[in-house]
Write an enzyme that holds these catalytic residues in place. Structure first.
Site, PDB file in Angstrom:
ATOM      1  N   VAL A  38       0.865  -1.227   0.048  1.00 22.58           N
ATOM      2  CA  VAL A  38       0.050   0.067   0.083  1.00 22.58           C
ATOM      3  C   VAL A  38       0.955   1.192   0.005  1.00 22.58           C
ATOM      4  O   VAL A  38       1.797   1.221   0.847  1.00 22.58           O
ATOM      5  CB  VAL A  38      -0.734  -0.021   1.361  1.00 22.58           C
ATOM      6  CG1 VAL A  38      -1.886   1.341   1.224  1.00 22.58           C
ATOM      7  CG2 VAL A  38      -1.838  -1.173   1.518  1.00 22.58           C
ATOM      8  N   CYS A  39       0.469   2.289  -0.732  1.00 28.53           N
ATOM      9  CA  CYS A  39       1.100   3.689  -0.695  1.00 28.53           C
ATOM     10  C   CYS A  39      -0.116   4.526  -0.941  1.00 28.53           C
ATOM     11  O   CYS A  39      -1.217   4.013  -0.874  1.00 28.53           O
ATOM     12  CB  CYS A  39       2.140   3.701  -1.856  1.00 28.53           C
ATOM     13  SG  CYS A  39       1.379   3.772  -3.432  1.00 28.53           S
ATOM     14  N   GLN A  40       0.170   5.858  -1.261  1.00 29.79           N
ATOM     15  CA  GLN A  40      -0.937   6.825  -1.009  1.00 29.79           C
ATOM     16  C   GLN A  40      -1.853   6.710  -2.205  1.00 29.79           C
ATOM     17  O   GLN A  40      -2.756   6.552  -2.140  1.00 29.79           O
ATOM     18  CB  GLN A  40      -0.234   8.243  -1.210  1.00 29.79           C
ATOM     19  CG  GLN A  40      -1.427   9.165  -1.078  1.00 29.79           C
ATOM     20  CD  GLN A  40      -2.291   9.361   0.303  1.00 29.79           C
ATOM     21  OE1 GLN A  40      -1.652   8.834   1.308  1.00 29.79           O
ATOM     22  NE2 GLN A  40      -3.405   9.143   0.382  1.00 29.79           N
ATOM     23  N   GLY A  42      -1.074   4.035  -4.938  1.00 30.05           N
ATOM     24  CA  GLY A  42      -1.011   2.569  -5.733  1.00 30.05           C
ATOM     25  C   GLY A  42       0.225   2.592  -6.478  1.00 30.05           C
ATOM     26  O   GLY A  42       0.312   1.464  -7.305  1.00 30.05           O
ATOM     27  N   LEU A  67      -3.648   4.131  -0.529  1.00 30.42           N
ATOM     28  CA  LEU A  67      -4.563   4.582   0.764  1.00 30.42           C
ATOM     29  C   LEU A  67      -5.641   5.559   0.559  1.00 30.42           C
ATOM     30  O   LEU A  67      -6.425   5.553   1.484  1.00 30.42           O
ATOM     31  CB  LEU A  67      -3.374   5.175   1.601  1.00 30.42           C
ATOM     32  CG  LEU A  67      -3.959   5.360   3.335  1.00 30.42           C
ATOM     33  CD1 LEU A  67      -4.488   3.898   3.845  1.00 30.42           C
ATOM     34  CD2 LEU A  67      -2.927   5.916   4.138  1.00 30.42           C
TER      35      LEU A  67
END
Length: 80
Positions: A38-40, A42, A67
């Site tokens: 997961v990152c801010q 994708g 996220l």
């Protein structure tokens, strides 16, 4: 690190993308476990999932929409 501290999926572990190849094998020893990156947005998590698959974690996936989508769905976020 700042992004992770501002909010992340409960139970997530922070590994910067640039350190993933070095730190993932010590963090997750069982390569058969499903992993969700997961990152801010994708974007970085897709790169992380590809890298993990190259390391033998064949069940690695990226959270679509990152996220931001997680939060939009009102799913729980931890801070700190």
């Amino acid at each position: 690190a700042q992004e992770f501290a501002a909010g992340h999926v409960s139970g997530a572990k922070h590994i910067p993308l640039g350190q993933l190849a070095k730190k993932l094998p010590d963090t997750v020893k069982n390569k058969d476990l499903p992993l969700i990156f997961v990152c801010q947005s994708g974007m970085r998590s897709r790169s992380a999932a590809r890298m993990a698959k190259g390391l033998g974690y064949l069940k690695a996936q990226s959270l679509g929409g990152g996220l931001a989508s997680w939060r939009a769905a009102n799913l729980p976020v931890e801070k700190g």
